[in-house]
Enzyme design. Structure first.
Site, mmCIF file in Angstrom:
data_model
loop_
_atom_site.group_PDB
_atom_site.id
_atom_site.type_symbol
_atom_site.label_atom_id
_atom_site.label_comp_id
_atom_site.label_asym_id
_atom_site.label_seq_id
_atom_site.Cartn_x
_atom_site.Cartn_y
_atom_site.Cartn_z
ATOM 1 N N GLY B 65 -11.322 -60.241 -29.153
ATOM 2 C CA GLY B 65 -11.626 -59.583 -27.893
ATOM 3 C C GLY B 65 -11.373 -60.421 -26.664
ATOM 4 O O GLY B 65 -11.432 -59.930 -25.554
ATOM 5 N N CYS B 275 -4.140 -27.086 -34.858
ATOM 6 C CA CYS B 275 -2.737 -27.340 -34.528
ATOM 7 C C CYS B 275 -1.918 -26.086 -34.834
ATOM 8 O O CYS B 275 -2.029 -25.527 -35.922
ATOM 9 C CB CYS B 275 -2.221 -28.524 -35.332
ATOM 10 S SG CYS B 275 -0.453 -28.781 -35.153
ATOM 11 N N CYS B 278 0.660 -27.075 -37.907
ATOM 12 C CA CYS B 278 0.233 -27.384 -39.272
ATOM 13 C C CYS B 278 -1.167 -26.877 -39.578
ATOM 14 O O CYS B 278 -1.604 -26.950 -40.721
ATOM 15 C CB CYS B 278 0.307 -28.895 -39.521
ATOM 16 S SG CYS B 278 -0.950 -29.831 -38.645
ATOM 17 N N CYS B 317 -0.996 -31.192 -32.952
ATOM 18 C CA CYS B 317 -1.317 -32.551 -33.356
ATOM 19 C C CYS B 317 -0.595 -33.512 -32.429
ATOM 20 O O CYS B 317 0.575 -33.320 -32.097
ATOM 21 C CB CYS B 317 -0.812 -32.825 -34.772
ATOM 22 S SG CYS B 317 -1.837 -32.165 -36.053
ATOM 23 N N CYS B 323 1.655 -34.765 -38.613
ATOM 24 C CA CYS B 323 1.729 -33.311 -38.484
ATOM 25 C C CYS B 323 2.832 -32.781 -39.415
ATOM 26 O O CYS B 323 2.666 -31.766 -40.084
ATOM 27 C CB CYS B 323 2.019 -32.926 -37.043
ATOM 28 S SG CYS B 323 1.930 -31.163 -36.718
#
Lengths: 276, 362
Positions: B65, B275, B278, B317, B323
């Site tokens: 970090g 979606c 899909c 998606c 997807c």
């Protein structure tokens, strides 16, 4: 019980020389060293604050009041040369020598400063509530509702309209901003609050209400305070003991009543005569 | 004076430019053709640069970090378009590596395709669009839907490295805050957010605490992806070219989005949306506004604008490669390539179903 004990506090702006201290002060009648041009904002200042006590510092503009107050509140001015010892109950060693983190913790919890200039003390873009919440959040509060409740409580205690809590601080009146600063200072139940000119720029009636509020809160919480003001009335109203400063030196100190009724130093006599 | 001189100068024309015959440009390009990239070092960057980037990356891994400075060379691409990510990727790639580049979930964007081609040409790597096949994945603003493993490295492109910059523009003051873990200002920002919106509504770049020490900007990934950073199998490398900083989240590091005890971190919610391609309901969806194929004339009462009625909003998606897999097999889970159970990979991952259906964390 002595809460805070300060010895030989000194703030000098400029390079400084060996003769600075002798060539300035009350006897010399100036705070600027004639040899090197440095300004001795304050020097040779000793004072004690007892728990729950209010200490007043009066003096004319430029007499070193704020410099002294900033040192007591552990505010550091990178341009100034400082020296002295501040001992604080429950802490080992000199408070002026502590590292950033200890200083930050002390400033968040134990010693709070109400700045002379609002811009130094508050973030005008944050809401009034946010400015007060910052102190709590810095101290590790992590529950939103607890923070809200505490901020609301502080707003009520300092007589700020609670409805205005979520408005930007820049939209507040001068008196409200001053109260927000006081609310912020009191947020973590400090042991000592340093107020630098708490009533500057406020009209007389607002001044009276802010002072009344502070006196009430100060007594209820039993918090010790150092009140810096050029206004003798403010100090007379709030302070148990008073220091009088001139040209960067403490010229007289004693119980407020004694200083007001029976001033010993020539300057104090003039100061009091000019007001009453 | 200037006028006089230009007038005397035979080369400069009066309108201030020199004309270059186009065939000479073509000739120059032709002459380069045979050389290919022989003049370039392997993986475009010189070895010293790569070594420096690797060293910075190692340091970043050692201090999770923490923003580690590095030199950040000029790249054949404008700063802010992924130059940091490219430098990190090219320093990590070897000839046996398989490389994937995602630009906001898509492999086909111009930028992604160009970066992929640069790596192909200079580092001689295989490229893929399949997340599970890639060894190094460079990405902009998304973490793939498919679970990453301990054999993979995700390189994220970062525009702004310091999460504190939105509360204080002074980098010097912010560095001091990081040094002392002093994040009070950021907490006030969150407090103000809840006051204004009733919940924390930071859409991207959600401030996250890494290993309980450094506050980190996870780059502009949606909140949806933030939980994937916590206790992951793979290494995350964040690289910023313009700001010349690299930071990292090593595998199995605690990553916690900042939130109040009673106002918890939430991910995006897509109520009743799936979606359109899909049918997935457990992936990060984006709205697409498209001209409707059968322009219906059902106008809203009171007369909606004609321009609006010919458009329809659909959800799709964001991760295009996953997807595609879902279109072939609509039941394929996000951890289909792993042979173990109990994978925790953000909202909507099989073993985390409850959280996603209820809008995680509420």
């Amino acid at each position: 019980m002595t809460l805070l004990d300060a010895e030989g506090l000194r703030t000098v702006y400029g390079d400084g020389c060996d003769r600075c201290l002798d060539a300035t002060g009350d006897r010399a009648g100036t705070n600027q060293c004639p040899h090197c041009g440095s300004v001795v904002a304050c020097a040779e200042a000793d004072l004690t604050v007892r728990a729950g006590e209010v200490l007043g510092i009066v003096g004319e503009s430029g007499s070193g009041k704020s410099s002294l107050a900033e040192q007591l509140a552990l505010e550091r001015d990178p341009d100034a040369e400082t020296d002295g010892v501040v001992r604080y109950a429950g802490h080992e060693g000199n408070l002026l020598d502590v590292d950033y983190e200890t200083r930050h913790d002390l400033r968040t919890g134990d010693i709070a400063l109400v700045h002379q200039h609002i811009r130094d003390g508050l973030n005008p873009e944050f809401t009034g509530g946010g400015n007060v919440a910052e102190k709590l959040l810095s101290a590790g509060w992590r529950s939103f509702e607890d923070v809200r409740a505490r901020v609301r409580e502080l707003f009520e205690a300092t007589e700020i309209p609670v409805d205005r809590m979520d408005d930007p601080t820049s939209t507040y009146s001068g008196g409200m901003q001053r109260r927000v600063q006081i609310a912020r200072a009191l947020a973590n139940d400090p042991e000592l609050v340093v107020l630098d000119e708490p009533t500057t720029g406020l009209d007389v009636s607002v001044q009276a209400r802010v002072l009344d509020m502070f006196r009430r809160v100060q007594r209820e919480k039993g918090v010790a305070a150092v009140v810096v003001s050029h206004d003798l009335g403010v100090v007379r109203l709030l302070a148990d003991r008073t220091l009088v400063m001139r040209h960067g030196r403490v010229v007289e100190s004693g119980l407020t009543d004694r200083v007001m009724e029976d001033p010993h130093h020539e300057y104090t006599q003039t100061l009091i005569n000019s007001v009453i | 004076m200037t006028d006089e001189r230009t007038a005397d100068d035979p080369v400069a024309s009066t309108d201030g430019g020199t004309t270059v015959p186009t065939d000479s440009v073509d000739a120059v390009l032709d002459s380069l053709d045979g050389d290919g990239l022989s003049g370039y070092n392997y993986a475009y960057l010189d070895e010293h640069t790569k070594r420096e980037v690797r060293r910075a990356t190692l340091k970043a891994v050692a201090v999770p970090g923490h923003q580690v400075p590095y030199a950040s060379r000029p790249m054949p691409l404008a700063r802010g378009w992924g130059t940091g990510g490219i430098q990190a990727s090219l320093s990590l790639l070897g000839p046996d590596e398989t490389f994937k580049v995602v630009d906001q979930g898509a492999d086909e964007s111009v930028n992604a395709a160009n970066i992929r081609r640069l790596a192909e040409n200079t580092a001689d790597v295989e490229t893929t669009t399949d997340t599970t096949e890639a060894g190094v994945v460079q990405t902009r603003h998304r973490i793939p839907e498919e679970v990453l493993t301990d054999e993979q490295i995700l390189v994220l492109q970062v525009p702004i490295t310091d999460p504190l910059r939105k509360v204080d523009s002074s980098d010097a003051a912010n560095r001091r805050r990081h040094a002392h873990k002093n994040y009070g200002k950021m907490w006030v920002h969150l407090y103000e957010n809840v006051v204004e919106w009733g919940e924390i509504n930071i859409a991207s770049r959600y401030p996250t605490m890494v290993a309980e020490r450094y506050l980190m900007d996870p780059s502009p990934i949606p909140r949806w992806d933030v939980p994937k950073l916590d206790d992951a199998e793979n290494l995350y490398v964040f690289a910023a070219g313009r700001e010349a900083r690299i930071y990292a989240v090593p595998p199995h590091t605690d990553v916690e989005p900042l939130a109040f005890e009673d106002r918890e971190f939430t991910v995006e919610r897509f109520p009743d949306a799936a979606c359109h391609a899909c049918g997935s309901t457990d992936t990060y969806l984006v709205e697409v506004s498209e001209e409707s194929e059968s322009p219906q004339t059902t106008r809203e009462e009171g007369g909606g604008e004609a321009a609006d009625s010919s458009f329809e909003t659909r959800y799709a998606c964001n991760d295009s490669s996953f997807c595609e897999k879902r279109r072939e097999d609509s039941d394929i889970p996000k951890d289909h390539h792993l042979d173990r159970e109990g994978v925790d990979w953000g909202p909507g991952t099989p073993d985390n179903e409850e959280a996603s259906s209820g809008g995680a964390g509420e």
